[in-house]
Design a protein around this motif. Structure first.
Motif, mmCIF file in Angstrom:
data_model
loop_
_atom_site.group_PDB
_atom_site.id
_atom_site.type_symbol
_atom_site.label_atom_id
_atom_site.label_comp_id
_atom_site.label_asym_id
_atom_site.label_seq_id
_atom_site.Cartn_x
_atom_site.Cartn_y
_atom_site.Cartn_z
ATOM 1 N N VAL B 243 0.866 -1.192 0.000
ATOM 2 C CA VAL B 243 0.000 0.000 0.000
ATOM 3 C C VAL B 243 0.894 1.231 0.000
ATOM 4 O O VAL B 243 1.668 1.448 0.913
ATOM 5 C CB VAL B 243 -0.913 0.006 1.237
ATOM 6 C CG1 VAL B 243 -1.747 1.271 1.241
ATOM 7 C CG2 VAL B 243 -1.819 -1.210 1.226
ATOM 8 N N GLU B 244 0.753 2.051 -1.059
ATOM 9 C CA GLU B 244 1.546 3.273 -1.168
ATOM 10 C C GLU B 244 0.886 4.405 -0.391
ATOM 11 O O GLU B 244 -0.308 4.348 -0.093
ATOM 12 C CB GLU B 244 1.639 3.687 -2.658
ATOM 13 C CG GLU B 244 2.263 2.656 -3.548
ATOM 14 C CD GLU B 244 3.771 2.697 -3.512
ATOM 15 O OE1 GLU B 244 4.312 3.711 -3.033
ATOM 16 O OE2 GLU B 244 4.404 1.722 -3.936
ATOM 17 N N ALA B 245 1.673 5.421 -0.176
ATOM 18 C CA ALA B 245 1.152 6.581 0.557
ATOM 19 C C ALA B 245 0.073 7.290 -0.234
ATOM 20 O O ALA B 245 -0.962 7.702 0.303
ATOM 21 C CB ALA B 245 2.304 7.537 0.864
ATOM 22 N N TRP B 246 0.281 7.417 -1.544
ATOM 23 C CA TRP B 246 -0.676 8.183 -2.339
ATOM 24 C C TRP B 246 -1.994 7.451 -2.577
ATOM 25 O O TRP B 246 -2.955 8.033 -3.078
ATOM 26 C CB TRP B 246 -0.061 8.606 -3.687
ATOM 27 C CG TRP B 246 0.669 7.533 -4.425
ATOM 28 C CD1 TRP B 246 2.016 7.348 -4.471
ATOM 29 C CD2 TRP B 246 0.103 6.466 -5.189
ATOM 30 N NE1 TRP B 246 2.329 6.271 -5.246
ATOM 31 C CE2 TRP B 246 1.164 5.695 -5.704
ATOM 32 C CE3 TRP B 246 -1.210 6.077 -5.534
ATOM 33 C CZ2 TRP B 246 0.966 4.580 -6.499
ATOM 34 C CZ3 TRP B 246 -1.394 4.972 -6.327
ATOM 35 C CH2 TRP B 246 -0.303 4.222 -6.798
#
Lengths: 233, 323, 379
Positions: B243-246
Motif C-alpha cells: 500500500v503506497e502513501a498516495w
C-alpha cells in the motif's frame, strides 16, 4: 421435327399475345429505359385486390412490369395529381424539400380554412368552406384549367396566335405550372408554402391571379377566333 | 501379369494399324521401276494417308486402390507425410464447391492436394509408435488422476515454440517468446489488493475465463524470457499487497463501482430525514436500488426500480398502472 | 359542451370518400367535460379536457405550452390537453403529500416529442386550481441557449445577468399568481439594497419586489434570485404552499451555454445569477411545497443528445442535487390514447376521416405524439 416447329410457333405466338396484351396497357415514353411492351406497376392495395378478384392478375403476372417509383406508395393518402404537382415543385432533384413545402402549404391551407370556419356564424357559411386541403387543391387545379390555348401558326410569312383545343393532360399541366409560377412570384420575406396556400385557396374560390390568367387566355382566344380556320389552313 | 499385358499392348497391339497400313498401302511395284529413278508421287491416296501418326493417349492403368485388400497394413502403404494421391487412397472423397453440380471427386482435385492430410497418422500407426516409445516413458502419476488435480498441483501453463531450421542459422527469433497462463483465483487476495492487481495487470486478465496471460519477448533467449515472466508474476503479486502513501488519496471518481455509503446519496437522505441512515425505515432498499442503478447503468428497468424505492422511502403512493 | 360538439359533427360538410363515419355518440369517449384537474382520475385517462380561455391566459400567456402546440390551439379555437398517466400519477402523489415533510421532487423524462411539457402544463393547472403559488419556468433553454441579452452582474460580481429574460419571467410570474399574490401576508423577510438610492424594505409586500424587477430591468435577475429565496422562506413559515414547475431542468447543469461575458467567453450555468435561485428552490431543505421538473434532450446541444435518461441529462452534479427524486416516465401514445388523439383531430376537422387512417398513421409516427402532429399537419 414437326413437334419442335409447332412448339416454337406456340412460344412465339405466346410472346406476341403477351406484347399485344401489354400494348393495351402501355404508356408511350420515348426516353424510357424500358422496352415498349413493359406495363406500369399496380401498387395500390385496392387495385391489386380488384385484379385478383376479376382474374386479370393471372394475365398480368406474365407480362414484364416496370419497377414502381419510390414515390408510388400504397398509402391511403397517395394521389397521382398531388405527386405530379410535387414533382413540378421540385428543383435540382430535391424531392424531400418539395414534399416538405407542399406539406407546409397544405397545413397553411387547412389553418386558414379552419380560421374562416370558426369565424363563420351560420351553418350555411360553415358548409361552404372546404376544410380538406387536398380537395381545395383539386378544386384549384380544376378551376385553373384552360379549355383552349393559343399556338403560333405561320401562314404567309406571319405568325398568328391561333386558338386551339387543348388536351386534358396539357391543360392540367398548364394549370399546375401557373399555380407554382404564381406562388414563386412573391416578396422575399414571404415563404413559398404560404404563398402557394393563398394561391390555392383563391383558385379554389375561382378568384385570384391564376384564375385571372386563365380567363385572360380565354379572352385572347375569343378575340383571335377569326384565325381559328388557320389550324387547317 | 499386368506388366506382360502392358508390354504386349505397347509393342504389338498398338503397332498393328501402322503395320497394316504399311502392308496394304498402295505402294508402287518395285520390279517395274528397277534401274530407273524413284518416282515422286504427289497424289496422296487413301492408303498413304493412313501412315499419318495419330496421337495416342497414354493408357492409364486402373488405380491401385481397386486391388487393395481391406485388411492391409495401411502404415506400410502410407508410411510418412505425403501429398494426397488419389489412386493410392481407397476412399470415395469429394472436396470443393461447384456452383452447379456435386463437389468434385478426388481425381485431379487440387484442393485435396493442397490441404495437409494425416493419413500417415492413423490410430493403429499411432498405437504402434506409442508402443515403440513406451519403453522410454515413465507411467502417469496416480496422484494426477483428473484435470482438477492437474490444475491444482500445476497451476502455471508455460507455452513456448521451438523451430527447426535448414538455413545458415539454427536460431529463430520467434523461439524466444514465452507465454505464461494461470488462473487469478489461484492467488490469494483481499478486496483492495485484488483491485490493485487487476489495475496493474489490465488487459492481460480475461474476466470471462478467469485466466491471466503474461507474454514476454523482450529478452533475446527463451530462458531469459521465462525468468523474466516468473519475476513479473512474483512482482505483480507482491506489489498488489503493497500500500503506497498516495493510495489514500483515492477519490470517489476513481472508484470502480458505486458504494452508497461514501456518496452524496446517503448524505442527502440523512439530511432529508435528519437521522442516520440506519434509523430511517426503508433506507436499505433505497440504497440497494441506487447501487443497482449506478452500477448497472441507466435503463427503463433500473430507473423504474429506483422510482419505486424512492416512493416507498418518502411514503408516496405507488405508481398506478392505467391501461 | 356535449350538445355544441355534436352539432359541429353532424352539421359539418361531409367529406367525399367517407366509409367509416364517426358516430356522434362514439366521438364523445375521447372528451371529458371535467375541466378541473383535481377531479381527473384514471377513468379520464386518454380523454381530452378543455382549459377555459381565462385560465389559459392567466397561466400560459408568456409560455408554458410549447410553440407548435400553441399554433394548434389557435387553429382548433380551444386549448385542450389529454389526461395521461404521468400527470395523473403526479397529481395523485401530490394529493397524498404531507406538507410538513420536506419537499418532494418529481422528474418527468421521456423521448423527444412524447408529451413532457404538456404533462407539466396539466400539473401546473392543477396547482392553480388548488391554490398553490406557482413558480413556473416555461423553458430553461430559452435562458441558457437563446437569451435575449446578457450583461455582467453588478450586485454579484463574477456572475452574468440575463435581465430581459428575467424581467419577462417576473411578468409571467405575476400574471400566473395574481390570485395568490393578493394575500397581504406575503412579505419579504430582509432588506434588498439595489443601489445608493434604491432599496426594498424588509416587511414590504412581495409584489413590490416583483414590480421593482419589472420596472428596473437592470436588477431583474437579482430580483428573481431574491424572489426565489423569499418564497422559500414564506413556504417554510406556512404562509403559502408552492409548486415549482421547471421545464428543461437539465439546462441548469449542461456545461455549454450561449450566455457570454462581455469578453465573449462562455459562461457556465452556475455563473448565471438566476440559476442559483432555482437550484435553491429545488432542494429538499424546505417544506410546504412540491417540485415538478422535466428533463429534456432538447435543452442540450445536438451533438450531446445521446440519451433521454435523467441521469445522463442531469449529470453527476444534477443527479446528486436532486437525489432522492421520483422519476416519472412519459411514453409514446398507447393504442387507446392514439385513437383518442385521432378522434379529437377528426372532431376538430384537422384531419379528414378515411378508412385505415389510424393504422397507417400509427405506423408512420411510431405513436410519437409530436410526430403524429407533424404528419397530420400536411394531410
Amino acid at each position: 421435327m414437326a413437334l419442335v416447329k409447332t412448339l416454337a410457333n406456340l412460344k412465339s405466338v405466346q410472346i406476341l399475345t403477351n406484347k399485344l396484351a401489354a400494348l393495351s396497357v402501355v404508356q408511350q415514353n420515348g426516353m424510357s429505359m424500358y422496352p415498349p411492351y413493359y406495363i406500369n406497376p399496380i401498387f395500390k392495395k385496392d387495385a391489386q385486390v380488384e385484379l385478383f378478384e376479376n382474374g386479370e392478375a393471372q394475365k398480368l403476372a406474365h407480362i414484364p412490369t416496370k419497377a414502381a417509383l419510390i414515390d408510388q406508395t400504397c398509402s391511403i393518402y397517395y394521389d397521382d395529381d398531388i405527386r405530379l404537382f410535387r414533382n413540378y415543385i421540385m428543383r435540382s432533384g430535391r424531392k424531400s424539400l418539395a414534399r416538405e413545402l407542399l406539406d407546409k402549404a397544405f397545413e397553411k391551407v387547412k389553418r386558414s380554412q379552419l380560421e374562416k370556419f370558426h369565424k363563420a356564424k351560420t351553418e350555411e357559411d360553415k358548409n361552404k368552406i372546404v376544410l380538406d386541403p387536398r380537395e381545395v387543391f383539386h378544386m384549384a387545379v380544376d378551376n385553373c384549367k384552360p379549355v383552349l390555348f393559343l399556338t403560333p401558326i405561320k401562314r404567309g410569312g406571319v405568325k398568328y396566335q391561333v386558338p386551339v383545343p387543348i388536351t386534358e393532360k396539357k391543360s392540367q399541366f398548364l394549370s399546375m405550372k401557373w399555380l407554382i409560377e404564381a406562388a414563386t412570384d412573391k416578396e422575399r420575406t414571404v415563404h413559398f408554402p404560404e404563398k402557394l396556400a393563398y394561391e390555392l385557396i383563391d383558385a379554389s374560390n375561382n378568384t385570384g391571379r391564376v384564375v385571372k390568367r386563365k380567363q385572360d387566355l380565354h379572352r385572347q382566344c375569343e378575340a383571335n377566333r377569326a384565325y381559328a380556320h388557320y389550324r387547317w389552313s | 501379369m499386368s506388366v506382360i499385358t502392358r508390354i504386349l499392348d505397347k509393342n504389338v497391339v498398338k503397332q498393328l494399324p501402322k503395320r497394316a497400313a504399311a502392308y496394304y498401302s498402295n505402294k508402287p511395284n518395285i520390279e517395274e521401276d528397277i534401274g530407273e529413278f524413284r518416282v515422286l508421287y504427289l497424289k496422296t491416296s487413301k492408303a498413304q494417308a493412313f501412315t499419318k501418326k495419330k496421337y495416342q493417349k497414354p493408357e492409364v492403368l486402373p488405380p491401385r486402390s481397386n486391388e487393395m485388400p481391406v485388411d492391409q497394413n495401411w502404415g506400410n502403404v502410407w508410411p510418412g507425410p505425403r501429398t494426397f494421391h488419389p489412386a493410392t487412397v481407397p476412399l470415395p472423397l469429394r472436396q470443393g464447391y461447384v456452383s452447379k453440380g456435386s463437389p468434385p471427386d478426388k481425381y485431379a482435385n487440387a484442393e485435396l492436394m493442397k490441404i495437409p492430410n494425416f493419413l500417415h497418422l492413423t490410430p493403429p500407426v499411432i498405437e504402434r509408435q506409442c508402443a515403440a516409445l513406451k519403453k522410454f516413458c515413465t507411467p502417469w502419476p496416480k496422484a494426477l488422476s483428473n484435470d482438477e488435480l492437474c490444475e491444482k498441483h500445476f497451476p502455471f501453463e508455460v507455452i513456448s515454440s521451438n523451430y527447426c531450421h535448414s538455413s545458415p542459422s539454427i536460431r529463430d527469433p520467434m523461439a524466444r517468446i514465452v507465454t505464461i497462463k494461470f488462473k487469478l483465483n489461484d492467488l490469494k487476495f483481499d478486496e483492495k489488493s485484488r483491485d490493485k492487481y487487476l489495475r496493474l495487470v489490465g488487459d492481460r486478465y480475461n474476466s470471462e475465463t478467469g485466466y491471466v496471460t503474461i507474454v514476454t519477448d523482450r529478452c533475446p533467449t527463451q530462458k531469459q524470457n521465462y525468468d523474466y515472466a516468473m519475476y513479473l508474476v512474483t512482482a505483480l503479486y507482491h506489489e498488489s499487497w503493497n500500500v503506497e502513501a498516495w493510495e489514500e488519496l483515492k477519490t470517489e471518481a476513481d472508484m470502480e463501482k458505486y458504494i452508497w455509503e461514501n456518496n452524496e446519496s446517503k448524505k442527502s437522505v440523512e439530511k432529508l430525514f435528519g437521522k442516520n441512515s440506519e434509523d430511517i425505515a426503508e433506507s436499505k432498499q433505497y440504497a440497494n436500488a441506487v447501487i443497482n442503478f449506478m452500477n448497472e447503468g441507466e435503463s427503463d428497468y433500473t430507473l423504474a426500480n429506483y422510482g419505486d424505492s424512492v416512493r416507498i422511502l418518502l411514503g408516496l403512493p405507488a405508481k398506478t398502472n392505467v391501461l | 359542451m356535449l350538445k355544441v360538439v355534436s352539432k359541429e359533427v353532424l352539421g359539418a360538410r361531409l367529406p367525399k370518400n367517407i366509409r367509416a363515419l364517426c358516430v356522434a355518440t362514439h366521438s364523445q369517449k375521447f372528451r371529458t367535460s371535467e375541466d378541473k384537474p383535481s377531479y381527473h382520475s384514471s377513468s379520464n385517462s386518454a380523454q381530452y379536457y378543455k382549459i377555459p380561455q381565462d385560465i389559459r391566459n392567466q397561466l400560459f400567456a408568456h409560455g408554458g405550452i410549447p410553440k407548435s402546440y400553441n399554433i394548434q390551439t389557435k387553429s382548433f379555437a380551444e386549448t385542450c390537453l389529454m389526461v395521461r398517466e404521468p400527470s395523473l400519477d403526479i397529481i395523485n402523489c401530490i394529493k397524498s403529500i404531507d406538507y410538513s415533510k420536506p419537499v418532494n421532487r418529481f422528474v418527468l423524462y421521456g423521448k423527444k416529442g412524447s408529451g413532457k411539457s404538456l404533462a407539466l402544463a396539466h400539473v401546473v393547472h392543477y396547482g392553480l386550481e388548488t391554490g398553490h403559488l406557482i413558480l413556473h419556468v416555461p423553458w430553461v433553454g430559452q435562458w441558457m441557449r437563446y437569451c435575449k441579452e446578457y450583461s455582467n452582474s453588478e450586485l454579484k460580481p463574477g456572475n452574468v445577468d440575463i435581465n430581459l429574460d428575467a424581467a419577462n419571467w417576473l411578468v409571467h410570474f405575476k400574471t400566473q399568481n395574481a390570485h395568490v399574490l393578493s394575500n397581504a401576508d406575503l412579505v419579504i423577510g430582509q432588506d434588498y439594497v439595489w443601489s445608493k438610492r434604491e432599496k426594498t424594505q424588509k416587511g414590504a409586500h412581495i409584489l413590490e419586489l416583483i414590480e421593482h424587477g419589472i420596472s428596473r430591468v437592470k436588477y431583474a435577475s437579482s430580483c428573481v434570485l431574491g424572489l426565489c429565496m423569499e418564497i422559500k422562506e414564506l413556504s417554510k413559515k406556512g404562509k403559502c404552499k408552492t409548486m415549482v414547475a421547471i421545464d428543461g431542468y437539465n439546462g441548469f447543469f449542461y456545461p455549454k451555454t450561449r450566455v457570454y461575458t462581455e469578453k465573449k467567453e462562455m459562461v457556465p450555468p452556475s455563473k448565471v445569477t438566476v440559476t442559483e435561485g432555482f437550484l435553491e428552490v429545488t432542494k429538499f431543505d424546505w417544506n410546504n411545497a412540491v417540485c415538478v421538473l422535466t428533463v429534456d434532450e432538447i435543452a442540450s446541444a445536438k451533438e450531446d443528445q445521446l440519451s433521454h435518461m435523467p441521469k445522463y441529462l442531469l449529470g453527476k452534479e444534477g443527479f446528486e442535487h436532486l437525489d432522492p427524486f421520483i422519476p416519472v416516465a412519459v411514453n409514446e401514445y398507447t393504442d387507446k390514447e392514439f385513437t383518442s388523439c385521432m378522434e379529437y383531430y377528426r372532431e376538430r376537422k384537422w384531419v379528414q376521416p378515411a378508412p385505415g387512417q389510424d393504422e397507417e398513421l400509427s405506423f408512420l409516427s411510431g405513436s410519437n405524439p409530436y410526430k403524429l402532429m407533424q404528419i397530420c399537419a400536411g394531410l
